[in-house]
Design a protein around this motif. Sequence first.
Motif, mmCIF file in Angstrom:
data_model
loop_
_atom_site.group_PDB
_atom_site.id
_atom_site.type_symbol
_atom_site.label_atom_id
_atom_site.label_comp_id
_atom_site.label_asym_id
_atom_site.label_seq_id
_atom_site.Cartn_x
_atom_site.Cartn_y
_atom_site.Cartn_z
ATOM 1 N N LEU A 35 0.844 -1.196 0.000
ATOM 2 C CA LEU A 35 0.000 0.000 0.000
ATOM 3 C C LEU A 35 0.876 1.242 0.000
ATOM 4 N N THR A 36 0.596 2.168 -0.900
ATOM 5 C CA THR A 36 1.279 3.458 -0.893
ATOM 6 C C THR A 36 0.368 4.441 -0.180
ATOM 7 N N VAL A 37 0.908 5.048 0.887
ATOM 8 C CA VAL A 37 0.100 5.889 1.767
ATOM 9 C C VAL A 37 0.880 7.165 2.102
ATOM 10 N N ASN A 38 0.175 8.282 2.144
ATOM 11 C CA ASN A 38 0.777 9.528 2.603
ATOM 12 C C ASN A 38 0.781 9.503 4.129
ATOM 13 N N VAL A 39 1.977 9.465 4.711
ATOM 14 C CA VAL A 39 2.093 9.324 6.168
ATOM 15 C C VAL A 39 2.726 10.543 6.852
ATOM 16 N N ILE A 40 2.794 11.647 6.152
ATOM 17 C CA ILE A 40 3.455 12.823 6.721
ATOM 18 C C ILE A 40 2.854 13.223 8.068
ATOM 19 N N GLN A 41 1.534 13.172 8.194
ATOM 20 C CA GLN A 41 0.911 13.529 9.480
ATOM 21 C C GLN A 41 1.252 12.506 10.561
ATOM 22 N N ALA A 42 1.254 11.223 10.209
ATOM 23 C CA ALA A 42 1.558 10.174 11.196
ATOM 24 C C ALA A 42 2.992 10.276 11.697
ATOM 25 N N ILE A 43 3.901 10.674 10.822
ATOM 26 C CA ILE A 43 5.298 10.842 11.237
ATOM 27 C C ILE A 43 5.410 11.901 12.333
ATOM 28 N N GLU A 44 4.645 12.956 12.196
ATOM 29 C CA GLU A 44 4.682 14.038 13.181
ATOM 30 C C GLU A 44 3.828 13.746 14.415
ATOM 31 N N SER A 45 2.647 13.167 14.209
ATOM 32 C CA SER A 45 1.679 13.042 15.302
ATOM 33 C C SER A 45 1.825 11.779 16.139
ATOM 34 N N ASP A 46 2.398 10.726 15.557
ATOM 35 C CA ASP A 46 2.464 9.418 16.222
ATOM 36 C C ASP A 46 1.071 8.906 16.554
ATOM 37 N N SER A 47 0.102 9.247 15.690
ATOM 38 C CA SER A 47 -1.297 8.861 15.910
ATOM 39 C C SER A 47 -1.756 7.883 14.828
ATOM 40 N N LEU A 48 -2.389 6.831 15.255
ATOM 41 C CA LEU A 48 -2.934 5.840 14.332
ATOM 42 C C LEU A 48 -3.972 6.453 13.401
ATOM 43 N N ASP A 49 -4.638 7.492 13.851
ATOM 44 C CA ASP A 49 -5.644 8.164 13.014
ATOM 45 C C ASP A 49 -5.040 8.786 11.755
ATOM 46 N N ASP A 50 -3.728 9.001 11.745
ATOM 47 C CA ASP A 50 -3.076 9.663 10.625
ATOM 48 C C ASP A 50 -2.398 8.698 9.654
ATOM 49 N N THR A 51 -2.674 7.419 9.812
ATOM 50 C CA THR A 51 -2.134 6.419 8.900
ATOM 51 C C THR A 51 -3.210 5.369 8.651
ATOM 52 N N VAL A 52 -2.800 4.209 8.190
ATOM 53 C CA VAL A 52 -3.729 3.118 7.911
ATOM 54 C C VAL A 52 -3.526 2.038 8.967
ATOM 55 N N ASN A 53 -4.607 1.634 9.607
ATOM 56 C CA ASN A 53 -4.556 0.616 10.646
ATOM 57 C C ASN A 53 -4.404 -0.758 9.988
ATOM 58 N N TYR A 54 -3.280 -1.419 10.226
ATOM 59 C CA TYR A 54 -2.989 -2.696 9.571
ATOM 60 C C TYR A 54 -4.015 -3.770 9.927
ATOM 61 N N ALA A 55 -4.466 -3.771 11.168
ATOM 62 C CA ALA A 55 -5.462 -4.764 11.584
ATOM 63 C C ALA A 55 -6.772 -4.577 10.830
#
Length: 117
Positions: A35-55
């Motif tokens: 999966l190609t995902v934009n994770v710029i927010q997750a890198i900064e926030s450390d929040s699962l809401d800002d990425t894709v939940n693998y489960a």
Amino acid sequence: MTTQIELKSMKFYAYHGVGPQEQQVGNLFIIDLLLTVNVIQAIESDSLDDTVNYAEVYDVVKSEMEQPSKLIEHVAGRIVKALKIRFPKIEHVQIKLAKLNPPFGGDIQSAAVLLND
């Protein structure tokens, strides 16, 4: 910034196939996802809401695998569509769906489709 998230060798027993035996007895399938995902927010926030939940990705794949189909091409396409609907952060999906020991009278480990959206 985009990144690739990989889920490898997800195993499912399912009832996909053209032949009656495949539809009744079932078979083991293995799925690899990239999966190609934009994770710029997750890198900064450390929040699962800002990425894709693998489960949750796994749950979507599992749900689609539970619906019998004749063609693995159809199943792979349904999985891609379902993932893109459920996770708008996904920019691109590559899926490999392999049927182990397909029943066509030869010595073969698997038959697979590889889709790139």
